[in-house]
Write an enzyme that holds these catalytic residues in place. Structure first.
Site, short mmCIF file in Angstrom:
data_model
loop_
_atom_site.label_atom_id
_atom_site.label_comp_id
_atom_site.label_asym_id
_atom_site.label_seq_id
_atom_site.Cartn_x
_atom_site.Cartn_y
_atom_site.Cartn_z
N GLY A 61 7.31 113.97 -18.32
CA GLY A 61 8.56 114.39 -18.95
C GLY A 61 8.95 113.54 -20.16
N VAL A 63 11.37 111.28 -20.50
CA VAL A 63 11.53 109.86 -20.17
C VAL A 63 10.20 109.28 -19.73
CG1 VAL A 63 12.70 108.26 -18.60
CG2 VAL A 63 13.98 110.17 -19.60
N LEU A 66 12.23 111.14 -12.92
CA LEU A 66 12.17 112.43 -12.23
C LEU A 66 13.40 113.27 -12.48
CD1 LEU A 66 10.78 111.38 -8.73
CD2 LEU A 66 9.69 113.00 -10.32
N ASP A 67 13.19 114.55 -12.53
CA ASP A 67 14.27 115.51 -12.56
C ASP A 67 15.19 115.24 -11.36
OD1 ASP A 67 14.35 118.61 -13.81
OD2 ASP A 67 15.51 118.23 -11.98
N CYS A 87 22.68 108.02 -20.10
CA CYS A 87 22.36 107.53 -21.44
C CYS A 87 23.61 107.32 -22.32
CB CYS A 87 21.37 108.47 -22.12
SG CYS A 87 21.66 110.20 -21.78
N GLY A 104 18.20 114.54 -24.85
CA GLY A 104 18.92 114.18 -23.63
C GLY A 104 18.78 115.24 -22.55
N HIS A 139 22.20 109.20 -29.20
CA HIS A 139 23.55 109.65 -28.83
C HIS A 139 24.58 108.80 -29.58
CE1 HIS A 139 21.74 112.17 -25.92
NE2 HIS A 139 22.18 111.64 -24.80
#
Ligand SMILES: NC(=O)C1=CN([C@@H]2O[C@H](COP(=O)(O)OP(=O)(O)OC[C@H]3O[C@@H](n4cnc5c(N)ncnc54)[C@H](OP(=O)(O)O)[C@@H]3O)[C@@H](O)[C@H]2O)C=CC1
Ligand SMILES: N[C@@H](CC(=O)OP(=O)(O)O)C(=O)O
Length: 368
Positions: free
Chosen positions: A17, A19, A90-91, A159, A191, A258
């Site tokens: 993913g 991240v 992980l999600d 974040c 994000g 961000h």
């Protein structure tokens, strides 16, 4: 950690993913850690990393990682049981059960997911702010079911929370507790992970809603800025001076970084001068820096004096994305002072924080 010490084998959960890719990029040349196991969903498991990952970073996939076989996220899958640390990107739909299983199997988990952030015995640790929360993992080991000898979970923050809480910590350190904080964020599309927000939703647009984000900023900030209870068994959530905080979150067409516009009221009667506030940001130092861990930025907060900074495209790469940028420090007609801050949401906002938390844990003897 002395140079002679062998590197600690680490696993990455959610390795394919947004991240997870940052974890791999940052860990590939890490002085303490060496990538040993990769985990993702059953869609990816059993295949070579380079085949199943839609790699989106500007540097290539590290050569030794390309042909590693992605495993299922199970503690008994190949490689994980030999790891001293497991990083999780992980999600959140699956992170709760998977991280629980890894901890129960005596693995040390540093997670980005939101699932355990509110747990009363899990540190919610922003490495530039509250490493003093880390010792609560010893209490976690005896009280969270199942009890463990070695395994524990440490989470890092949302974040946006991370980008805001570093300058707030600098203000509290210099001037005492804050009374009120108002935050409006402008959050990057990365994000939301990959593929994330559809281009038809975000191009030429601002979306004034990010599910649960406002509540996360409002809740997490007090846990992070608060201390550890006197008995060392939990967190005081800043109870000595409850913080009023309100957040508005917006998705904007920026890829990484961000931004947050922040207004603050101090508890003390006479607010500090703008010059003193600028100095408090610029002088802010934290334990990650005094310990000298490898990912600690030379400056935790970079203060920008140009009237149109910080900007995500220009400033997100400062100190390899491991610091917070602050600018536009000026009086606030409603509260005391307002400023703009910027964090790289996938580096300090995610992977860099987990890695720096683990580095601190190594230096303090919580990973041996
Ligand atoms: N992006 C950001 O800026 C930030 C993200 N976070 C948090 O970090 C976590 C990861 O976010 P992000 O990288 O953006 O998300 P992505 O959607 O980009 O990646 C999700 C990862 O989870 C894996 N995964 C999904 N379902 C399963 C499953 N059933 N079993 C095992 N693995 C699974 C995916 O593997 P596969 O490829 O096989 O589907 C993939 O590796 C989330 O909890 C997020 O909230 C925190 C801070 C910032
Ligand atoms: N919600 C954040 C990213 C994220 O995943 O947050 P959390 O880790 O708190 O679930 C964003 O969209 O920018």
């Amino acid at each position: 950690m002395p140079n002679s010490h062998p590197k600690i084998k680490v696993g990455v959960l959610g390795a394919t993913g947004t991240v997870g890719q940052r974890f791999i990029q940052l860990l590939a040349t890490h002085p303490y850690f060496v990538i040993h196991a990769l985990g993702a969903s059953s869609r990816s498991a059993g295949q070579e990393y380079a085949q199943v990952t839609k790699w989106k970073l500007a540097t290539p996939i590290p050569v030794f990682v390309r042909r590693m076989i992605v495993q299922e996220c199970k503690p008994d899958a190949e490689g994980f049981s030999e790891c001293g640390v497991v990083f999780s990107g992980l999600d959140h739909d699956v992170a709760g059960d998977i991280e629980f299983a890894f901890r129960a199997a005596e693995l040390i988990v540093f997670s980005n997911a939101k699932n355990y952030r509110r747990d009363p015995v899990v540190p919610l640790m922003v490495p530039l702010v509250n490493p003093h929360h880390l010792p609560v993992v010893r209490h976690q080991q005896t009280t969270l079911s199942p009890p463990t000898k070695k395994g524990y979970i440490v989470t890092n923050a949302n974040c946006s929370t991370t980008g805001v809480v570093v300058p707030l910590a600098a203000l509290e350190k210099a001037f005492g507790p804050l009374e009120t904080v108002m935050v409006t964020t402008l959050q990057a599309i990365s994000g939301a992970g990959y593929p994330g927000v559809s281009s038809l939703d975000i191009m030429d647009n601002v979306v004034p809603y990010i599910g649960s984000e406002e509540e996360k900023i409002e809740w997490e900030t007090s846990k992070i800025l608060g201390g550890v209870n006197d008995d060392g068994k939990g967190f005081d959530h800043h109870a000595h001076a409850p913080l009023k905080i309100s957040a508005n979150c917006n998705r904007v067409p920026v890829i990484d970084g961000h931004t947050a516009c922040v207004s603050v009221k101090f508890r003390r009667e006479t607010p500090p001068s703008l010059e003193d506030i600028r100095k408090a940001f610029a002088d802010y130092t934290c334990e990650a820096q005094t310990l000298g861990v490898p990912s600690a930025p030379p400056q935790a907060i970079v203060v920008h004096d140009a009237p149109d900074r910080p900007q995500p495209r220009l400033d997100r790469d400062l100190h390899n994305g491991a610091c917070v940028s602050v600018g536009r420090i000026r009086p606030c007609g409603v509260l005391d002072v307002k400023f703009v801050c910027l964090v790289d949401n996938v580096r300090l906002g995610a992977a860099t924080s987990s890695i720096m938390n683990a580095e601190i844990a190594v230096e303090r003897g919580y990973i041996v």
